[in-house]
Design a protein around this motif. Structure first.
Motif, mmCIF file in Angstrom:
data_model
loop_
_atom_site.group_PDB
_atom_site.id
_atom_site.type_symbol
_atom_site.label_atom_id
_atom_site.label_comp_id
_atom_site.label_asym_id
_atom_site.label_seq_id
_atom_site.Cartn_x
_atom_site.Cartn_y
_atom_site.Cartn_z
ATOM 1 N N ALA A 182 1.490 9.965 -8.520
ATOM 2 C CA ALA A 182 1.949 8.635 -8.924
ATOM 3 C C ALA A 182 2.558 8.667 -10.314
ATOM 4 O O ALA A 182 3.546 7.968 -10.591
ATOM 5 C CB ALA A 182 0.777 7.656 -8.879
ATOM 6 N N CYS B 104 -1.159 -4.411 0.566
ATOM 7 C CA CYS B 104 -0.911 -3.734 -0.702
ATOM 8 C C CYS B 104 0.591 -3.505 -0.878
ATOM 9 O O CYS B 104 1.372 -3.573 0.069
ATOM 10 C CB CYS B 104 -1.663 -2.411 -0.761
ATOM 11 N N CYS C 142 1.913 -0.638 -1.973
ATOM 12 C CA CYS C 142 2.175 0.801 -2.027
ATOM 13 C C CYS C 142 3.361 1.141 -1.122
ATOM 14 O O CYS C 142 3.701 0.399 -0.195
ATOM 15 C CB CYS C 142 0.948 1.584 -1.596
ATOM 16 N N CYS D 230 -0.636 5.380 0.287
ATOM 17 C CA CYS D 230 -1.427 4.896 -0.843
ATOM 18 C C CYS D 230 -2.021 6.093 -1.582
ATOM 19 O O CYS D 230 -2.718 6.918 -0.981
ATOM 20 C CB CYS D 230 -2.535 3.965 -0.352
ATOM 21 N N CYS E 61 -3.826 0.154 -5.784
ATOM 22 C CA CYS E 61 -3.797 -0.266 -4.382
ATOM 23 C C CYS E 61 -4.789 -1.413 -4.177
ATOM 24 O O CYS E 61 -5.996 -1.253 -4.418
ATOM 25 C CB CYS E 61 -4.139 0.906 -3.464
ATOM 26 N N CYS F 125 2.597 0.596 2.869
ATOM 27 C CA CYS F 125 2.460 2.017 3.207
ATOM 28 C C CYS F 125 2.786 2.250 4.681
ATOM 29 O O CYS F 125 2.819 1.317 5.486
ATOM 30 C CB CYS F 125 1.052 2.501 2.892
ATOM 31 N N CYS G 227 -0.633 6.907 6.036
ATOM 32 C CA CYS G 227 -1.534 6.607 4.916
ATOM 33 C C CYS G 227 -2.968 6.943 5.289
ATOM 34 O O CYS G 227 -3.433 6.631 6.393
ATOM 35 C CB CYS G 227 -1.417 5.126 4.546
#
Length: 642
Positions: free
Chosen positions: A158, A438, A440, A444, A450, A486, A490
């Motif tokens: 990230a 979320c 993301c 995630c 998240c 996502c 995920c």
């Protein structure tokens, strides 16, 4: 609780009289009805006997003494005194006679357990239960350390999006350097917490039978079976000579060896082993001999075993893609050392060789059967013996589920139900709308950002390892849903990915239908979801004897009601849930799943007093806890065709 290998199925057509799992709520209703009938019958008998009891001599009975848990424990420690133990396991009560410790006639134990576990009513757990619990604790610690590493790596990935590549690459390398060997970290954790079974013991060990399979050498260490994660020979050292159990023995003594191809000079014919001694081997490299061996440590221990007729435990390792070390280790029983000699090995260095022969009178050797059984798993479904249905799902599952029947004549396939991968709602029942998901993208990665991870206590409940494994049971798992950014890969969608293991429904001689796996299944892995017709619990007639009803009892589990194991853990529950929990849990589950006429492979999986699965409530498409998905997950490492 459920078990995937010896399920007790009551098929609506073929097995109406075979006992099956029944929900705790329905059992309670039935017992209350039976108790009411008994009270009515008792009143009738009392009225009819009123006149006859007058004038009779009164008989005096001694009062029954109530035994408290502490008194029960004291009785268990008294000589020649057996204790009857009642253990509550969600749905059933199991009555067990536990022999007092002084009655034990097994081999003497040089060291007691560091942390003897006691059951809820003060009596010691069985040896098998203690081993199972220890291995579950190990897997929990192991997965926690895997989780820590995945969080570090996820944060590093990230950070790549917001920092320079050089810094993020450095952070990722730091994570990798600190991530090595979560199994060894788990061992250290259990030793510091006094959770290992510490047993330097000659011969067989209670709770570990011939044929027991370990998924790693680390599991053997924490179970006290083989006390070193790398050395092939486990010894009782010179320091143990102070203990009375080893008085008169020449030490060291070898108590266990592992045959796993670590030495190039090993020879193994199963009933007889020529085992290469210890030392001079590049164990962490190419496994070749790099210097001469010396008659010391494990080599001297095996020599002393031969001279003093001391048996040695033999465990064999064989390849397994489902084990994180690439091998599974099978205990094959006790062997005696019959000869030893020194010779020049393949690489030109001196090695010691020890010939061991299996002691007669033990259970049948299993490692060669393990290889044979794996070889018997067919390449195609049409090769299966007793095949009565190629796929009970009719193509609905990604992996076919064959059914076999070698019991009935003529053989018949499971019948009387419609296969469904998903829950079917009864008339008048609708699922709530999907929550906000979320933000993301792709997968995630960082639980700090998240929103779904925050509902799970600011962590992801699963690890990526082995295709997704739940770290430990929770009151409820919040998975990513339809409004999340996502994708399907995920990790927080693990239970939504369908069947991952090859399952077979098979006919048993006495227990109806059962389910077994063709693959090794690691602990924490998702087996399947329990599907069927979603109903209100008050729509189920207790008198109908429907044994396919599964109550959605997430709220009751949170509160630990009716013998359930409380699992609140770290989850962030919405405020309105607490009010709902107080109103709904006291009255029992509001909804249930009825799989008598509609369901999937889970309907063939049934209750067990020694379960290797557990039930996990999952929320993904909505957040109504009363309508949570019921997912079955592996509590233990499950070998194929167990």
């Amino acid at each position: 609780m459920v078990v995937p290998c010896v399920a007790e199925l009551s098929d609506p057509v073929n097995d109406a009289m075979v006992p099956r799992r029944c929900s705790a709520r329905i059992k309670k209703l039935k017992s209350e009805q039976e108790a009411q009938r008994e009270r009515e019958s008792q009143r009738v008998r009392c009225r009819s006997n009123d006149d006859s009891v007058l004038g009779k001599k009164t008989k005096v009975y001694k009062k029954s003494k109530l035994v408290t848990p502490s008194q029960a424990q004291a009785q268990a420690q008294a000589p020649n005194n057996d204790v009857t133990v009642a253990t509550v396991d969600n749905d059933d009560v199991t009555i067990t006679n536990v022999a007092a410790p002084n009655d034990c006639t097994d081999h003497p134990v040089p060291e007691t357990y560091l942390n003897p576990q006691l059951s809820g009513n003060g009596t010691e757990k069985s040896s098998h239960a203690r081993v199972t619990e220890t291995l579950r604790i190990f897997n929990k610690h192991y997965l926690h350390f895997v989780q820590e590493e995945e969080i570090r790596c996820g944060r590093a990935q990230a950070d790549q999006k917001t920092k320079k590549h050089s810094k993020s690459k450095e952070a990722e390398d730091d994570g990798k350097r600190s991530s090595k060997r979560p199994d060894l970290k788990a061992i250290s954790k259990m030793i510091s917490e006094k959770e290992v079974l510490n047993r330097e013991r000659i011969g067989s060990l209670p709770g570990i039978d011939v044929g027991h399979q370990f998924f790693s050498r680390a599991e053997m260490v924490v179970a006290g079976f083989h006390n070193h994660w790398l050395n092939g020979i486990d010894c009782v050292g010179q320091s143990a000579g102070k203990k009375g159990e080893y008085k008169g023995y020449s030490l060291p003594l070898a108590v266990s060896i592992v045959v796993s191809g670590q030495y190039e000079d090993d020879q193994d014919n199963y009933e007889e082993v020529v085992y290469t001694g210890q030392g001079g081997n590049d164990l962490l490299g190419n496994k070749r001999q790099i210097k001469d061996q010396v008659m010391e440590r494990g080599n001297l221990g095996l020599k002393n075993c031969m001279e003093q007729s001391v048996p040695v435990r033999v465990t064999r390792g064989h390849r397994c893609v489902n084990s994180y070390v690439g091998k599974v280790y099978t205990y094959d029983g006790l062997y005696k050392v019959v000869n030893y000699w020194a010779e020049k090995g393949i690489s030109g260095f001196t090695v010691y060789k020890f010939r061991l022969k299996r002691i007669k009178g033990q259970p049948v050797l299993t490692t060669n059967q393990v290889h044979f059984t794996r070889g018997c798993i067919p390449n195609s479904i049409s090769e299966i013996r007793g095949l009565v249905c190629e796929d009970i799902s009719g193509g609905l599952e990604d992996i076919p589920i064959p059914a076999t029947n070698l019991v009935d004549d003529p053989p018949a396939a499971p019948s009387g139900f419609t296969y469904s991968r998903d829950i079917v709602c009864a008339k008048g029942i609708k699922f709530p709308s999907a929550p906000t998901g979320c933000n993301c993208h792709g997968s995630c990665l960082d639980p700090r950002v998240c929103s779904c991870a925050k509902l799970n206590g600011s962590e992801f409940p699963y690890v990526h390892k082995d295709g997704g494994r739940l770290v430990e049971p929770k009151a409820v798992v919040f998975e990513c849903g339809p409004n999340c950014g996502c994708g399907p890969a995920c990790v927080n969608r693990t239970s939504q990915k369908g069947l991952r293991y090859r399952l077979e429904v098979f006919r048993t001689p006495n227990k109806g239908w059962g389910v077994r796996s063709w693959d090794y299944i690691p602990s924490g892995a998702t087996i399947c979801e329990y599907t069927g017709l979603l109903k209100k619990t008050d729509q189920i007639d207790p008198a109908a004897d429907n044994n396919y009803v599964f109550d959605i009892d997430c709220l009751q589990t949170m509160k630990g009601l009716d013998g359930r194991e409380r699992r609140l853990r770290e989850v962030s529950l919405p405020g309105y849930w607490h009010n709902d929990a107080e109103k709904m849990s006291d009255g029992g589950p509001e909804y249930c799943i009825d799989a008598v006429s509609v369901g999937n492979v889970a309907r063939f999986i049934n209750h067990s007093c020694q379960p290797n699965l557990f039930v996990q409530c999952v929320l993904s498409t909505h957040h109504d806890i009363g309508l949570a998905r019921v997912v079955l997950m592996a509590a233990d490492n499950i070998p194929p065709l167990q």
